[in-house]
Design a protein around this motif. Structure first.
Motif, PDB file in Angstrom:
ATOM      1  N   ILE A 116       5.480  -1.974 -19.642  1.00  0.00           N
ATOM      2  CA  ILE A 116       4.848  -2.247 -18.344  1.00  0.00           C
ATOM      3  C   ILE A 116       5.667  -3.314 -17.627  1.00  0.00           C
ATOM      4  O   ILE A 116       5.866  -4.404 -18.163  1.00  0.00           O
ATOM      5  CB  ILE A 116       3.390  -2.726 -18.520  1.00  0.00           C
ATOM      6  N   LEU A 129       6.404  -5.056 -13.538  1.00  0.00           N
ATOM      7  CA  LEU A 129       5.969  -5.147 -12.148  1.00  0.00           C
ATOM      8  C   LEU A 129       7.047  -5.840 -11.329  1.00  0.00           C
ATOM      9  O   LEU A 129       7.491  -6.930 -11.688  1.00  0.00           O
ATOM     10  CB  LEU A 129       4.648  -5.924 -12.041  1.00  0.00           C
ATOM     11  N   TYR A 144       4.070  -3.505  -4.113  1.00  0.00           N
ATOM     12  CA  TYR A 144       4.515  -3.809  -5.481  1.00  0.00           C
ATOM     13  C   TYR A 144       4.880  -2.517  -6.206  1.00  0.00           C
ATOM     14  O   TYR A 144       4.250  -1.477  -5.982  1.00  0.00           O
ATOM     15  CB  TYR A 144       3.413  -4.546  -6.264  1.00  0.00           C
ATOM     16  N   LEU A 162       5.045  -0.819  -9.807  1.00  0.00           N
ATOM     17  CA  LEU A 162       4.550  -0.925 -11.186  1.00  0.00           C
ATOM     18  C   LEU A 162       5.151   0.187 -12.023  1.00  0.00           C
ATOM     19  O   LEU A 162       5.015   1.366 -11.691  1.00  0.00           O
ATOM     20  CB  LEU A 162       3.014  -0.814 -11.201  1.00  0.00           C
ATOM     21  N   ARG A 187       6.537   5.432 -12.221  1.00  0.00           N
ATOM     22  CA  ARG A 187       6.532   4.288 -11.311  1.00  0.00           C
ATOM     23  C   ARG A 187       5.501   4.494 -10.195  1.00  0.00           C
ATOM     24  O   ARG A 187       5.573   5.475  -9.462  1.00  0.00           O
ATOM     25  CB  ARG A 187       7.919   4.092 -10.702  1.00  0.00           C
ATOM     26  N   TYR A 206      -5.631  -2.983 -10.775  1.00  0.00           N
ATOM     27  CA  TYR A 206      -5.040  -3.542  -9.544  1.00  0.00           C
ATOM     28  C   TYR A 206      -6.172  -3.837  -8.575  1.00  0.00           C
ATOM     29  O   TYR A 206      -6.776  -2.929  -8.002  1.00  0.00           O
ATOM     30  CB  TYR A 206      -4.047  -2.543  -8.943  1.00  0.00           C
ATOM     31  N   ILE A 265      -3.894  -7.259 -12.066  1.00  0.00           N
ATOM     32  CA  ILE A 265      -3.073  -7.691 -10.929  1.00  0.00           C
ATOM     33  C   ILE A 265      -4.034  -8.028  -9.798  1.00  0.00           C
ATOM     34  O   ILE A 265      -4.756  -7.157  -9.316  1.00  0.00           O
ATOM     35  CB  ILE A 265      -2.105  -6.571 -10.487  1.00  0.00           C
TER      36      ILE A 265
END
Length: 787
Positions: free
Chosen positions: A5, A7, A21, A23, A29, A172, A199
């Motif tokens: 993982i 970011l 962003y 990820l 992705r 998220y 996040i």
């Protein structure tokens, strides 16, 4: 199964700009939001340009431009081509936001960053979801699932839950609101417990929010004082998000007789006001429980406003008598009707300007919030004006030339089509064409003859009146229909009258603005010095959770890892320290712009490339949904830069909890002796994530794993993976005809063999050496994946 993982922060970290962003979960992705700030900074686009072709899916959390504003540009200009996931209201209201933003900019300047066609093509890629709808991804995303969960803040606002193989859970959650409002329920983040990664943003982390009752009283007092002083109230709001909350609140106040405001007009002014209200009426099921009950019990749509006048331009607003309250977009006062009204109204002391949203630093609204006592302001006034004199003549001449060229091209196309028709159809068309082109009286000489014909024609020309017989045209669907033939004259007349009314002057105090979309115009700008005499006030109607609540919610969720984005540096630091104080074992990241953080929860998992010869020699054993194999190989440090988006990822296995005997599960990877020790060291650093990569580096450095020569392969003890439960094993034994029952936690089989769990958690067999013993042992082995 542990996943890789990572970011990457493309925008919106350590600052209050747009959110965007990247990820990475193993090979897949996600682009988390695709926002653009109010000033359309190209820094966001430059960051996005590097990664846009690696993106496999986009997740949108809210419908406003700061969360999805760059989407039309990314699709239209950068070539973003993947599925975009959003809830139904984010899809519908997001379109309204972008239409209004484009029109607001285009009304006062030559806006070329994206077009309405780009907006449409971007939103065509959106797959619309409902709350709690689980979507299992395919292809590279096999094993991944995404689920939208309510976030509050705006209609359709989403907290995204990304799950890998039912184990790794990534959440998220930005700009959420846990408090119940008039038109929205709060979020339920407390129900998500112990995610692998959270996040979230720190925008409000150090912000102390006034109580809702206090804010409502402040708004009501300001509005009443201004209206009774014969002044107008400008409330700067967004297009289709937080405006719904304020519209509901004000409509309720206007309906109550105690306030006595029903005699004053209330208006909603933006380019898509009618559509916003209509969409709201059709999305009541996404609203709060209170509005749902009102709709179900009384069959009364809460967005059927009694007092709210919908206006699309300043001409509509001019018909609304003063004094009045106007909900107007854009909230940043950088463009749109709010900027025009601010310039008109701010120089009169009886008027009032109410700001409801903290926009990006650098915008006019944010400047007024940060400098509440400001009285003088140099402001750029942009407007679109009609062309006059020589400019108008040149424009009309150019348009005339363009029309002539287009007409010629169209005629050539028609001639090409006609020439390809059947010969008898051509003959039928000859006479009418001549009739149309030649001006003649009764006699038509030489119409039937052709120039240069050798033989005399016997056919005589008889006198007749000119007639053009229309030939019916058709295509594969039948006769071609002309819309002009079916226009109703009455409707056309009313539209003409309406346009005349719009272009005329009315008795309102504001000058009527002619619709400039149909007349030749140009954009002009000038800097004016404005004296702000009107009362300017900021009242928080952002609909976000306050700092203390954010910290409590994170403490209840207890994430293993936390990434803090979107907020000023001091707020991010404050939130990070608070979370570390709550729980000691939490990892907190506060990434910088363009920085990639590695949030892989398991430390012994790395990414390597496998040689084809090694893959073909693997003996795979199935364990649940995965296949496992033992590898003896050599790491090749002669690495090259490769795009990890297409590489196979393999993790070095963790130590299993269920082997029968203690053993080392990490294979001995012999590293070849090489003179280039420095290169090898660098490669190992990159493998273990210790090197400092430049922000612009797009790809990772991945070593290659090659098979060991057969004579160098060391032996290893068998590893037993996927330990069964004794209750499940009992069912297997019963199916095979072996009597099995639990006695004091021990599984006794045929009164001969005992199967028990040891203190170390491993399964052991006890009994005399007989046929039953070996049969039960064989059945037990079959429950494992043995490598």
């Amino acid at each position: 199964m542990t996943s890789i993982i990572k970011l990457t922060a493309l925008s919106g970290v350590q600052e209050e700009s747009a959110l965007c962003y990247l990820l990475q979960v193993d090979e897949f992705r996600f682009l988390l939001d695709c926002g653009w700030d109010e000033n359309f900074s190209m820094d966001v686009i430059d960051s996005l340009k590097r990664y846009v072709h690696q993106v496999d899916a986009v997740l949108l959390s809210h419908p406003d431009p700061i969360h999805l504003g760059a989407l039309p540009y990314a699709v239209g200009k950068l070539g973003l081509n993947c599925t975009i996931y959003a809830t139904i209201p984010v899809y519908k209201m997001g379109q309204m936001f972008m239409y209004d933003l484009y029109q607001s900019r285009n009304n006062s300047e030559d806006f070329t960053l994206f077009t309405l066609d780009d907006v449409d093509s971007a939103f065509d890629k959106i797959q619309q979801l409902k709350y709690s709808q689980i979507v299992n991804l395919k292809g590279k995303g096999h094993g991944l699932s995404i689920t939208p969960v309510p976030a509050g803040h705006m209609i359709g606002g989403t907290v995204w839950k990304i799950v890998k193989d039912g184990e790794e859970e990534i959440v998220y959650a930005v700009d959420f609101n846990h408090k119940r409002e008039i038109h929205l329920n709060g979020c339920t983040l407390e129900s998500i417990s112990r995610p692998s990664l959270l996040i979230t943003d720190s925008f409000n982390a150090s912000y102390v929010q006034p109580r809702r009752k206090q804010r409502d009283e402040q708004l009501l007092t300001n509005v009443m004082e201004t209206l009774r002083g014969d002044g107008n109230v400008l409330i700067a709001v967004d297009t289709a998000g937080r405006v719904l909350e304020l519209a509901q609140l004000l409509d309720q106040i206007w309906r109550s007789k105690d306030a006595g405001l029903g005699v004053y007009p209330l208006a909603l002014l933006n380019n898509v006001s009618y559509n916003v209200v209509e969409f709201s009426k059709s999305q009541v099921e996404w609203m709060s429980d209170k509005l749902m009950r009102c709709f179900e019990d009384k069959r009364n749509n809460p967005f059927q406003f009694r007092h709210l006048n919908q206006c699309h331009n300043l001409a509509d607003l001019a018909r609304v008598p003063s004094p009045k309250v106007v909900l107007c977009s854009q909230p940043d006062l950088e463009s749109g009707f709010s900027r025009e009204l601010f310039i008109q109204w701010c120089q009169h002391a009886k008027n009032s300007i109410i700001l409801t949203y903290r926009t990006t630093p650098g915008t006019l609204a944010r400047y007024l919030i940060d400098h509440p006592g400001e009285k003088m302001l140099d402001l750029e006034v942009r407007k679109r004006v009609k062309l006059e004199g020589k400019e108008l003549e040149e424009f009309l001449e150019n348009e005339k030339v363009k029309k002539e060229v287009a007409k010629k091209m169209e005629q050539e196309k028609v001639e090409d089509v006609d020439s390809s028709e059947e010969s008898d159809m051509e003959n039928d068309d000859d006479q009418p064409a001549a009739v149309k082109t030649k001006h003649h009286d009764l006699m038509m000489r030489g119409e039937g003859s052709r120039k240069g014909s050798f033989f005399k024609q016997a056919k005589k020309s008889y006198p007749m009146f000119p007639v053009h017989e229309e030939r019916i045209k058709w295509d594969e669907y039948g006769e071609i229909i002309r819309l002009e033939d079916f226009l109703v004259p009455e409707l056309q007349a009313t539209e003409d009258e309406k346009s005349k009314m719009d272009s005329g002057l009315t008795n309102g105090e504001e000058p009527m603005v002619q619709d400039l979309s149909v007349v030749p115009t140009k954009c002009v700008s000038s800097v004016e010095n404005l004296e702000i005499k009107a009362r300017v006030m900021y009242i928080d109607y952002e609909g976000r959770s306050d700092g203390d609540s954010i910290k409590k919610i994170i403490n209840q969720m207890k994430p293993r890892q936390l990434v803090i984005v979107h907020g000023p540096p001091h707020a991010s630091l404050d939130l990070a320290e608070s979370c570390k104080a709550f729980t000691k074992d939490i990892k907190v990241y506060t990434p910088k712009l363009q920085e990639t953080i590695d949030a892989t929860s398991e430390t012994h998992i790395y990414q390597v490339r496998l040689k084809d010869s090694l893959v073909s020699s693997l003996q795979l054993c199935k364990a649940k949904d995965t296949e496992l194999s033992w590898i003896d190989g050599v790491l090749d440090m002669r690495v090259v830069k490769v795009d990890t988006g297409v590489m196979l990822e393999k993790g070095v296995r963790e130590e299993p909890e269920d082997s029968e005997q203690p053993m080392d599960t990490l294979p001995e990877l012999a590293v070849e002796h090489s003179a280039a020790a420095v290169a090898a060291q660098r490669a190992m650093k990159s493998l273990f994530g210790e090197d400092e990569k430049e922000p612009s580096e797009e790809s990772d450095v991945i070593p290659t794993l090659e098979p060991l020569p057969q004579h160098e392969v060391p032996g290893h003890h068998s590893v037993f993976i996927n330990e069964p439960r004794l209750s499940d094993f009992k069912q297997v034994l019963l199916k095979e005809g072996i009597q099995a029952e639990f006695v004091g936690g021990v599984l006794v089989c045929n009164n001969m063999v005992a199967v028990r769990k040891t203190e170390a958690g491993r399964i052991g067999l006890e009994g005399c050496m007989c046929d039953d013993y070996f049969k039960i042992r064989e059945l037990l082995y079959q429950q494992y994946a043995i490598v």
